[in-house]
Write a protein that holds these residues in place. Sequence first.
Motif, PDB file in Angstrom:
ATOM      1  N   GLN A 281      30.817  36.828  37.103  1.00 13.40           N
ATOM      2  CA  GLN A 281      31.345  38.112  36.646  1.00 13.40           C
ATOM      3  C   GLN A 281      32.704  37.926  35.981  1.00 13.40           C
ATOM      4  O   GLN A 281      33.058  38.642  35.040  1.00 13.40           O
ATOM      5  CB  GLN A 281      31.469  39.086  37.828  1.00 13.40           C
ATOM      6  CG  GLN A 281      30.153  39.494  38.465  1.00 13.40           C
ATOM      7  CD  GLN A 281      29.330  40.433  37.617  1.00 13.40           C
ATOM      8  OE1 GLN A 281      29.784  40.902  36.575  1.00 13.40           O
ATOM      9  NE2 GLN A 281      28.104  40.708  38.036  1.00 13.40           N
ATOM     10  N   ALA A 282      33.485  36.969  36.454  1.00 14.46           N
ATOM     11  CA  ALA A 282      34.788  36.686  35.834  1.00 14.46           C
ATOM     12  C   ALA A 282      34.610  36.174  34.409  1.00 14.46           C
ATOM     13  O   ALA A 282      35.388  36.516  33.511  1.00 14.46           O
ATOM     14  CB  ALA A 282      35.559  35.663  36.674  1.00 14.46           C
ATOM     15  N   TYR A 283      33.584  35.339  34.186  1.00 13.19           N
ATOM     16  CA  TYR A 283      33.329  34.870  32.825  1.00 13.19           C
ATOM     17  C   TYR A 283      33.019  36.039  31.900  1.00 13.19           C
ATOM     18  O   TYR A 283      33.474  36.086  30.748  1.00 13.19           O
ATOM     19  CB  TYR A 283      32.153  33.889  32.815  1.00 13.19           C
ATOM     20  CG  TYR A 283      32.354  32.641  33.645  1.00 13.19           C
ATOM     21  CD1 TYR A 283      33.630  32.145  33.889  1.00 13.19           C
ATOM     22  CD2 TYR A 283      31.268  31.947  34.189  1.00 13.19           C
ATOM     23  CE1 TYR A 283      33.814  31.004  34.651  1.00 13.19           C
ATOM     24  CE2 TYR A 283      31.447  30.806  34.943  1.00 13.19           C
ATOM     25  CZ  TYR A 283      32.721  30.345  35.179  1.00 13.19           C
ATOM     26  OH  TYR A 283      32.907  29.217  35.929  1.00 13.19           O
ATOM     27  N   PHE A 284      32.263  36.984  32.399  1.00 12.04           N
ATOM     28  CA  PHE A 284      31.900  38.126  31.570  1.00 12.04           C
ATOM     29  C   PHE A 284      33.095  39.063  31.366  1.00 12.04           C
ATOM     30  O   PHE A 284      33.159  39.760  30.357  1.00 12.04           O
ATOM     31  CB  PHE A 284      30.713  38.860  32.185  1.00 12.04           C
ATOM     32  CG  PHE A 284      29.413  38.133  32.000  1.00 12.04           C
ATOM     33  CD1 PHE A 284      28.604  38.406  30.919  1.00 12.04           C
ATOM     34  CD2 PHE A 284      29.012  37.143  32.885  1.00 12.04           C
ATOM     35  CE1 PHE A 284      27.413  37.717  30.725  1.00 12.04           C
ATOM     36  CE2 PHE A 284      27.835  36.454  32.710  1.00 12.04           C
ATOM     37  CZ  PHE A 284      27.026  36.737  31.620  1.00 12.04           C
ATOM     38  N   SER A 285      34.019  39.077  32.304  1.00 12.77           N
ATOM     39  CA  SER A 285      35.273  39.801  32.069  1.00 12.77           C
ATOM     40  C   SER A 285      36.033  39.176  30.907  1.00 12.77           C
ATOM     41  O   SER A 285      36.678  39.872  30.115  1.00 12.77           O
ATOM     42  CB  SER A 285      36.145  39.787  33.337  1.00 12.77           C
ATOM     43  OG  SER A 285      35.522  40.475  34.393  1.00 12.77           O
ATOM     44  N   GLY A 286      35.947  37.848  30.799  1.00 15.40           N
ATOM     45  CA  GLY A 286      36.559  37.175  29.663  1.00 15.40           C
ATOM     46  C   GLY A 286      35.931  37.574  28.340  1.00 15.40           C
ATOM     47  O   GLY A 286      36.607  37.644  27.311  1.00 15.40           O
ATOM     48  N   VAL A 287      34.624  37.857  28.365  1.00 14.66           N
ATOM     49  CA  VAL A 287      33.949  38.324  27.154  1.00 14.66           C
ATOM     50  C   VAL A 287      34.523  39.667  26.715  1.00 14.66           C
ATOM     51  O   VAL A 287      34.794  39.897  25.532  1.00 14.66           O
ATOM     52  CB  VAL A 287      32.435  38.427  27.405  1.00 14.66           C
ATOM     53  CG1 VAL A 287      31.747  39.134  26.246  1.00 14.66           C
ATOM     54  CG2 VAL A 287      31.833  37.044  27.614  1.00 14.66           C
TER      55      VAL A 287
ATOM     56  N   GLY B 117      46.349  42.071  39.347  1.00 16.92           N
ATOM     57  CA  GLY B 117      45.997  42.810  40.556  1.00 16.92           C
ATOM     58  C   GLY B 117      44.758  43.664  40.377  1.00 16.92           C
ATOM     59  O   GLY B 117      43.838  43.623  41.213  1.00 16.92           O
ATOM     60  N   LEU B 118      44.706  44.438  39.311  1.00 16.56           N
ATOM     61  CA  LEU B 118      43.535  45.316  39.138  1.00 16.56           C
ATOM     62  C   LEU B 118      42.283  44.534  38.778  1.00 16.56           C
ATOM     63  O   LEU B 118      41.156  44.966  39.067  1.00 16.56           O
ATOM     64  CB  LEU B 118      43.819  46.407  38.115  1.00 16.56           C
ATOM     65  CG  LEU B 118      43.991  46.079  36.630  1.00 16.56           C
ATOM     66  CD1 LEU B 118      42.664  45.998  35.906  1.00 16.56           C
ATOM     67  CD2 LEU B 118      44.848  47.144  35.958  1.00 16.56           C
ATOM     68  N   GLY B 119      42.457  43.361  38.145  1.00 18.93           N
ATOM     69  CA  GLY B 119      41.296  42.549  37.784  1.00 18.93           C
ATOM     70  C   GLY B 119      40.511  42.050  38.979  1.00 18.93           C
ATOM     71  O   GLY B 119      39.308  41.794  38.875  1.00 18.93           O
ATOM     72  N   THR B 120      41.167  41.924  40.140  1.00 20.78           N
ATOM     73  CA  THR B 120      40.466  41.449  41.328  1.00 20.78           C
ATOM     74  C   THR B 120      39.436  42.452  41.827  1.00 20.78           C
ATOM     75  O   THR B 120      38.510  42.084  42.568  1.00 20.78           O
ATOM     76  CB  THR B 120      41.464  41.174  42.465  1.00 20.78           C
ATOM     77  OG1 THR B 120      42.188  42.385  42.781  1.00 20.78           O
ATOM     78  CG2 THR B 120      42.463  40.096  42.066  1.00 20.78           C
ATOM     79  N   ALA B 121      39.557  43.724  41.431  1.00 21.64           N
ATOM     80  CA  ALA B 121      38.653  44.756  41.946  1.00 21.64           C
ATOM     81  C   ALA B 121      37.272  44.701  41.298  1.00 21.64           C
ATOM     82  O   ALA B 121      36.278  45.095  41.929  1.00 21.64           O
ATOM     83  CB  ALA B 121      39.274  46.143  41.729  1.00 21.64           C
ATOM     84  N   PHE B 122      37.181  44.220  40.076  1.00 18.78           N
ATOM     85  CA  PHE B 122      35.928  44.338  39.331  1.00 18.78           C
ATOM     86  C   PHE B 122      34.794  43.494  39.911  1.00 18.78           C
ATOM     87  O   PHE B 122      33.713  44.024  40.204  1.00 18.78           O
ATOM     88  CB  PHE B 122      36.156  44.024  37.859  1.00 18.78           C
ATOM     89  CG  PHE B 122      37.110  44.973  37.188  1.00 18.78           C
ATOM     90  CD1 PHE B 122      37.010  46.339  37.391  1.00 18.78           C
ATOM     91  CD2 PHE B 122      38.124  44.508  36.378  1.00 18.78           C
ATOM     92  CE1 PHE B 122      37.882  47.230  36.784  1.00 18.78           C
ATOM     93  CE2 PHE B 122      39.017  45.384  35.764  1.00 18.78           C
ATOM     94  CZ  PHE B 122      38.890  46.750  35.961  1.00 18.78           C
ATOM     95  N   PRO B 123      34.952  42.170  40.084  1.00 14.47           N
ATOM     96  CA  PRO B 123      33.818  41.404  40.622  1.00 14.47           C
ATOM     97  C   PRO B 123      33.484  41.764  42.061  1.00 14.47           C
ATOM     98  O   PRO B 123      32.306  41.803  42.437  1.00 14.47           O
ATOM     99  CB  PRO B 123      34.277  39.943  40.491  1.00 14.47           C
ATOM    100  CG  PRO B 123      35.755  40.001  40.421  1.00 14.47           C
ATOM    101  CD  PRO B 123      36.096  41.289  39.753  1.00 14.47           C
ATOM    102  N   VAL B 124      34.501  42.054  42.876  1.00 17.25           N
ATOM    103  CA  VAL B 124      34.238  42.370  44.278  1.00 17.25           C
ATOM    104  C   VAL B 124      33.455  43.674  44.399  1.00 17.25           C
ATOM    105  O   VAL B 124      32.490  43.772  45.169  1.00 17.25           O
ATOM    106  CB  VAL B 124      35.555  42.449  45.069  1.00 17.25           C
ATOM    107  CG1 VAL B 124      35.287  42.853  46.522  1.00 17.25           C
ATOM    108  CG2 VAL B 124      36.284  41.111  45.036  1.00 17.25           C
ATOM    109  N   SER B 125      33.840  44.688  43.644  1.00 19.42           N
ATOM    110  CA  SER B 125      33.149  45.979  43.734  1.00 19.42           C
ATOM    111  C   SER B 125      31.726  45.885  43.200  1.00 19.42           C
ATOM    112  O   SER B 125      30.790  46.423  43.806  1.00 19.42           O
ATOM    113  CB  SER B 125      33.940  47.050  42.977  1.00 19.42           C
ATOM    114  OG  SER B 125      34.086  46.710  41.603  1.00 19.42           O
TER     115      SER B 125
END
Length: 524
Positions: free
Chosen positions: A178-184, A410-418
């Motif tokens: 999911q982090a890779y796709f956040s990079g996209v 800080g806010l980026g940590t919420a996306f993959p976990v949720s």
Amino acid sequence: MNKFERQGRQPADQQTLPAEAGELASVPADILDISDAPPIAPPAPLTSGEVRTILTSLMLTMFLAALDQTIVATALPTIGRQFHDVSSLSWVITAYLLASTAVAPVFGTLSDIYGRRATIITAMSLFIVGSVLCAVAPNMPVLIVARGLQGLGGGGILPIVQTVIADVVTPRERGQYQAYFSGVWMAAGVGGPILGGVFAEHLHWSMIFWINLPLGLTSLAMLLPKMKKIPVYHRLRKVDWLGGILLMAAAVVFMLVLTWGGNRYFWLSPVIISMIGASAALALSFVWHASRAQEPFLPLPLMGGTVVPYAMACGGCAMGAMLGLTVYLPLYYEVVYHLTASEAGLALIPLAAVSTGGAAIAGRAMARSRHYKRVAIVGTLCGAVTGAVLALAPMPLWLLLVLLSIFAVGLGTAFPVSTVSAQNAVARSQVGTVTGAVNFFRALMASFTVAVFSAILLAALGADISLSGEHRGPVSSIPPADMVAAFRFVFGAAAVMLVAASLCMILMEERPLAGPATPVDMAE
């Protein structure tokens, strides 16, 4: 091949919890089906090369959907001059936004009924056909309609891509991808405006749509042959079209309220009030219908429990805070720091790009730690504290950018976990449905936050709006000191949203993630 490989599972000594048990535990008995546990078709083993090919094609597919939300903006002036219609330019953006938001839960549910392959082909076909129609549009009305068609495809791409990832990668490892796709999304957010400006200035504005044709066909050519080997978890059932139509109608009317309120119409005008009532009536009708339908489009029990609602709220608050600041920070940069439009766009990079780092940190924590939600709790709290510091006093630009970078991590940590927590909490045959619902709620929260931030700014600047007016003054007439004072409330609101995200993550149940065992699990 042992029995675990034939079933697409890992031996017990390499996982913390069987995937079926971890994903069925939270599903109420009345919506369970015997087909929820095993895949319909036994999955053939995927090699590492095939997994890389699938993920690469999925990233390219998602890049197309993300790019078309950013590449068009810088080409709008050129389009308006060619069609001699500047007043309708906003609809080029709005049509795509409305359509993509409304269909996110639809495609998620349909992927659980008809399968990922059929729905990704449908979404990509709509997107490519819409892109071609946009490129050859002879006038503004045709372009707006074509953008709506393109949005129907683009809105289906994101939930299907995330669902296919869930089919290929275990929940414990999924956060890293999911982090890779956040990079996209970061690449599209940064490169889209630049690419759109280059095409409009040096080539032709239609190139921003023609580029989707080769990229879309390439992604399909890479993905479709490999999808035959992906485990099949969908369950054929009757489609609740009435429920889907009610949900989409309620979303479209609500989005129009947020788009028009305070801009085209006064907030307390009869048009806006009647639209709010219509949206509420449609939403209540959807709930009433879903509570009585035998196979509801979006099962209401799926949205309950101790995981899914908190995961949705956490991701929605984080997305709202980020997009709300992304929309209005360029105004702050131009008035307070006297940056040009292009310089203001570059100054957004810390907010847009660094959030990917937070997602990567959270993804690695999910793969290595049993208590994976702690990183999201700490990250969102750090972001909230940073937002509060931003609201305290004016500061040099370099310090503002540093603090925004910390805020973004800080806010980026919420996306993959949720996202992964919500997928991990439901049955395999409902992963697409819950993924579509998560993305749908994030889009609504983002639009709501933009509208709230707009009202905060206009009210704080002493404009002619509180609840019944709209701001009509030129930006250049706003004193920098007034803008700094107004943005204290905006930064404060963003901090409050991250506090809410952290609170939701604290309240969310932390269920074991299926997948390879962590070092702590192996030691035990």
